[in-house]
Design an enzyme around this catalytic site. Structure first.
Site, PDB file in Angstrom:
ATOM      1  CE  LYS A 126      -4.365   1.288   0.172  1.00  0.00           C
ATOM      2  NZ  LYS A 126      -5.547   0.651  -0.436  1.00  0.00           N
ATOM      3  CG  ASP A 166      -7.221   3.607  -1.102  1.00  0.00           C
ATOM      4  OD1 ASP A 166      -7.841   2.542  -1.034  1.00  0.00           O
ATOM      5  OD2 ASP A 166      -7.158   4.398  -0.124  1.00  0.00           O
TER       6      ASP A 166
HETATM    7  P1  NDP Z   1     -12.986   7.901  -2.973  1.00  0.00           P
HETATM    8  O1  NDP Z   1     -11.928   8.892  -2.741  1.00  0.00           O
HETATM    9  O2  NDP Z   1     -13.499   7.694  -4.356  1.00  0.00           O
HETATM   10  O3  NDP Z   1     -14.245   8.179  -2.033  1.00  0.00           O
HETATM   11  C1  NDP Z   1     -14.140   8.201  -0.652  1.00  0.00           C
HETATM   12  C2  NDP Z   1     -15.447   8.677  -0.077  1.00  0.00           C
HETATM   13  O4  NDP Z   1     -15.384   8.624   1.339  1.00  0.00           O
HETATM   14  C3  NDP Z   1     -15.742  10.121  -0.437  1.00  0.00           C
HETATM   15  O5  NDP Z   1     -17.130  10.297  -0.487  1.00  0.00           O
HETATM   16  C4  NDP Z   1     -15.138  10.892   0.729  1.00  0.00           C
HETATM   17  O6  NDP Z   1     -15.737  12.140   0.945  1.00  0.00           O
HETATM   18  C5  NDP Z   1     -15.436   9.949   1.881  1.00  0.00           C
HETATM   19  N1  NDP Z   1     -14.380  10.102   2.907  1.00  0.00           N
HETATM   20  C6  NDP Z   1     -13.044   9.928   2.753  1.00  0.00           C
HETATM   21  N2  NDP Z   1     -12.389  10.169   3.899  1.00  0.00           N
HETATM   22  C7  NDP Z   1     -13.345  10.496   4.784  1.00  0.00           C
HETATM   23  C8  NDP Z   1     -13.316  10.855   6.140  1.00  0.00           C
HETATM   24  N3  NDP Z   1     -12.144  10.910   6.830  1.00  0.00           N
HETATM   25  N4  NDP Z   1     -14.501  11.108   6.752  1.00  0.00           N
HETATM   26  C9  NDP Z   1     -15.675  11.024   6.076  1.00  0.00           C
HETATM   27  N5  NDP Z   1     -15.751  10.715   4.776  1.00  0.00           N
HETATM   28  C10 NDP Z   1     -14.612  10.439   4.146  1.00  0.00           C
HETATM   29  O7  NDP Z   1     -12.419   6.516  -2.385  1.00  0.00           O
HETATM   30  P2  NDP Z   1     -12.895   5.040  -2.670  1.00  0.00           P
HETATM   31  O8  NDP Z   1     -14.364   5.011  -2.858  1.00  0.00           O
HETATM   32  O9  NDP Z   1     -12.006   4.479  -3.695  1.00  0.00           O
HETATM   33  O10 NDP Z   1     -12.510   4.334  -1.290  1.00  0.00           O
HETATM   34  C11 NDP Z   1     -13.397   4.246  -0.185  1.00  0.00           C
HETATM   35  C12 NDP Z   1     -12.920   3.159   0.746  1.00  0.00           C
HETATM   36  O11 NDP Z   1     -12.889   1.907   0.047  1.00  0.00           O
HETATM   37  C13 NDP Z   1     -11.529   3.327   1.334  1.00  0.00           C
HETATM   38  O12 NDP Z   1     -11.477   2.756   2.619  1.00  0.00           O
HETATM   39  C14 NDP Z   1     -10.671   2.513   0.383  1.00  0.00           C
HETATM   40  O13 NDP Z   1      -9.467   2.108   0.981  1.00  0.00           O
HETATM   41  C15 NDP Z   1     -11.595   1.329   0.149  1.00  0.00           C
HETATM   42  N6  NDP Z   1     -11.332   0.552  -1.042  1.00  0.00           N
HETATM   43  C16 NDP Z   1     -11.345   1.118  -2.287  1.00  0.00           C
HETATM   44  C17 NDP Z   1     -11.130   0.341  -3.397  1.00  0.00           C
HETATM   45  C18 NDP Z   1     -11.236   0.875  -4.768  1.00  0.00           C
HETATM   46  O14 NDP Z   1     -11.168   0.094  -5.721  1.00  0.00           O
HETATM   47  N7  NDP Z   1     -11.434   2.164  -4.971  1.00  0.00           N
HETATM   48  C19 NDP Z   1     -10.802  -1.089  -3.272  1.00  0.00           C
HETATM   49  C20 NDP Z   1     -10.901  -1.612  -1.927  1.00  0.00           C
HETATM   50  C21 NDP Z   1     -11.120  -0.785  -0.873  1.00  0.00           C
HETATM   51  P3  NDP Z   1     -15.027  13.451   0.352  1.00  0.00           P
HETATM   52  O15 NDP Z   1     -15.260  13.410  -1.111  1.00  0.00           O
HETATM   53  O16 NDP Z   1     -15.724  14.578   1.051  1.00  0.00           O
HETATM   54  O17 NDP Z   1     -13.588  13.334   0.734  1.00  0.00           O
END
Ligand code: NDP
Length: 447
Positions: A126, A166
């Protein structure tokens, strides 16, 4: 003192001020206790657990770049190459101001077991940076990405370490990083996944994590005599995972009614409008207030108003935002409201206390390392396509993804049953993921 407790104490002593890493290690080691104790003498002699909790390599580097005002900015860059026993390191790059070494280590550690569970030959890693792409111009994002790769390119490659997206790292960032890697090395190879379709990306990679989450949830429900059809679903997040989880939930007959970002959350009594959500988040890169403004059935709530997506009455909850976003109080509310299944789309979104409460209350609970593995599994399919210089159809990738998710669920279900913990999918996932890695590490000797 048992071997498991000894190693956990060692982790805390050797890695101070890394609470997320401690939490991830504790959750894994606790559920492996029965397996470790059955092989304690051998594992102890081989220092198997000490090796498992210690990254093979940790890269920490400076990322200088110039902003639009001509000011030089400096961020911290990280890549933790945790375990390559079963394949090249594989895991995403997180760009978020909260990123530090402990967070990258927790994610890298979880990735080892997740990648093992997919059944594909990929090790765990990571990386990321405390750079925040939000509010930056495209040129600033490009300047950061080029600087980041100018250091990292020395340590990655199609057969050594293959980063992906991510939080904060989407198609735009991967594109800039890939271009810089190619320029520096002269190689056109599958060194990054999540690439655009015009330069080696895989169809269905964008949808994979969210779709995979729903495929696994569907199988978990089916094996427990339940169904998604007609069920109300609470989702957190509004990013890549959440958007495609919502889309697939609709396709399977469910009704997703919530989503959230870091400033607020939406309840939509008619169910979330995916096209509008995509327009707001993927095109305009705007706040959820714009979703509420465009839809009369939606209500927007600021964060910190004493409510969140988990206060909405639902049958199924899918946390898809970030780590430790579903707390004990939220778990109690979910149970009181009749929620019967929680499947994690994000990595470690549920605190340990909340997980224990949900499991203790008979809620079906699937940990992220299994239920969100569709993203990395499809990344591995992207690697295969790059190696054979071919592109598969959407249907081909999607059907492989579905097969992998169904298989993952049965692997962890079987492992839980075999070790006398039927229905404990956290233990099942950790045990199934661990056994393959432990066998490969043992076979490869002390390295
Ligand atoms: P994105 O950046 O596309 O979206 C993240 C979302 O979560 C956004 O809506 C963001 O809001 C919100 N968010 C992020 N940090 C916080 C926080 N500290 N408090 C509240 N809301 C938060 O990321 P992903 O959708 O890709 O990833 C989401 C999760 O899934 C993570 O844990 C990631 O590690 C996991 N994941 C992702 C994969 C992938 O293929 N993308 C694969 C496996 C796991 P805002 O826009 O306001 O920041």
């Amino acid at each position: 003192m048992s071997y498991v407790d000894e190693v956990f104490d060692l982790v805390v002593a050797k890695n101070p001020a890394q609470p997320e890493f401690h939490q991830a290690v504790k959750e894994v080691l606790e559920s492996l206790r029965v397996v470790i104790e059955a092989n304690e003498e051998k594992y102890r002699r081989d220092a198997l657990l000490e090796r498992l909790v210690t990254p093979e390599r940790q890269l920490l580097f400076r990322v200088p770049w110039v902003d639009d005002k001509g000011q030089v900015q400096v961020n911290n860059g990280f890549r933790v190459q945790f375990n390559s026993a079963i394949g090249p390191y594989k895991g995403g790059l997180r760009l978020h101001p909260s990123v530090n070494l402990g967070i990258i280590k927790f994610l890298g550690f979880e990735q080892i077991f997740k990648n093992s569970l997919t059944g594909l030959p990929i090790g765990g890693g990571k990386g990321g940076s405390d750079f925040d792409p939000k509010g930056k111009s495209d040129r600033e994002v490009m300047a950061f990405c080029q600087s980041f790769i100018t250091e990292l390119y020395k340590y990655i490659g199609a057969d050594t370490d293959v980063p992906a997206g991510d939080i904060g790292t989407g198609a735009r960032e991967i594109g800039y990083m890939y271009g810089q890697y190619k320029r520096l090395t002269g190689l056109y190879e599958g060194v990054l996944t999540g690439k655009g379709l015009s330069y080696g990306g895989s169809l269905a990679r964008t949808e994979a994590t969210g779709y995979g989450l729903l495929y696994l949830t569907e199988e978990m429900l089916k094996c427990n005599g339940k169904d998604i059809k007609g069920k109300t679903i609470a989702v957190s997040g509004a990013g890549n995972v959440a958007i495609y989880a919502i889309q697939k939930a609709w396709q399977l007959g469910g009704k997703p009614v919530t989503c959230s970002d870091s400033t607020g959350w939406i309840y939509d009594s008619e169910g979330i409008d995916v096209a509008l959500l995509k327009e707001v988040k993927e095109v305009r890169r705007a706040r959820l207030t714009e979703y509420a403004a465009a839809r009369s059935s939606a209500r927007y709530h600021e964060c910190g108003e004493g409510s969140n997506v988990w206060t909405v009455k639902c049958d199924i909850a899918l946390p898809c935002a970030t780590q430790n976003e579903l707390h004990l109080e939220d778990a109690k509310t979910l149970v009181a409201n009749g929620c019967f299944a929680v499947a994690e789309g994000a990595n470690m979104p549920t605190t340990m206390e909340a997980t224990e409460y949900l499991q203790g209350s008979g809620v079906l609970f699937c940990p992220g390392k299994a239920s969100n593995a569709g993203g990395v599994a499809t990344s591995a399919l992207e690697m295969s396509q790059n190696s054979e210089r071919l592109s598969w159809t959407f249907e081909e990738v999607d059907s492989k993804l579905k097969g992998i998710m169904v298989n993952i669920f049965h692997n962890l279900d079987d492992a839980a049953k075999k070790y006398g913990m039927e229905g404990n999918y956290v233990a099942g996932a950790n045990i199934a993921g661990f056994l393959k890695v432990a066998e490969a590490m043992t076979a490869q000797g002390v390295v």
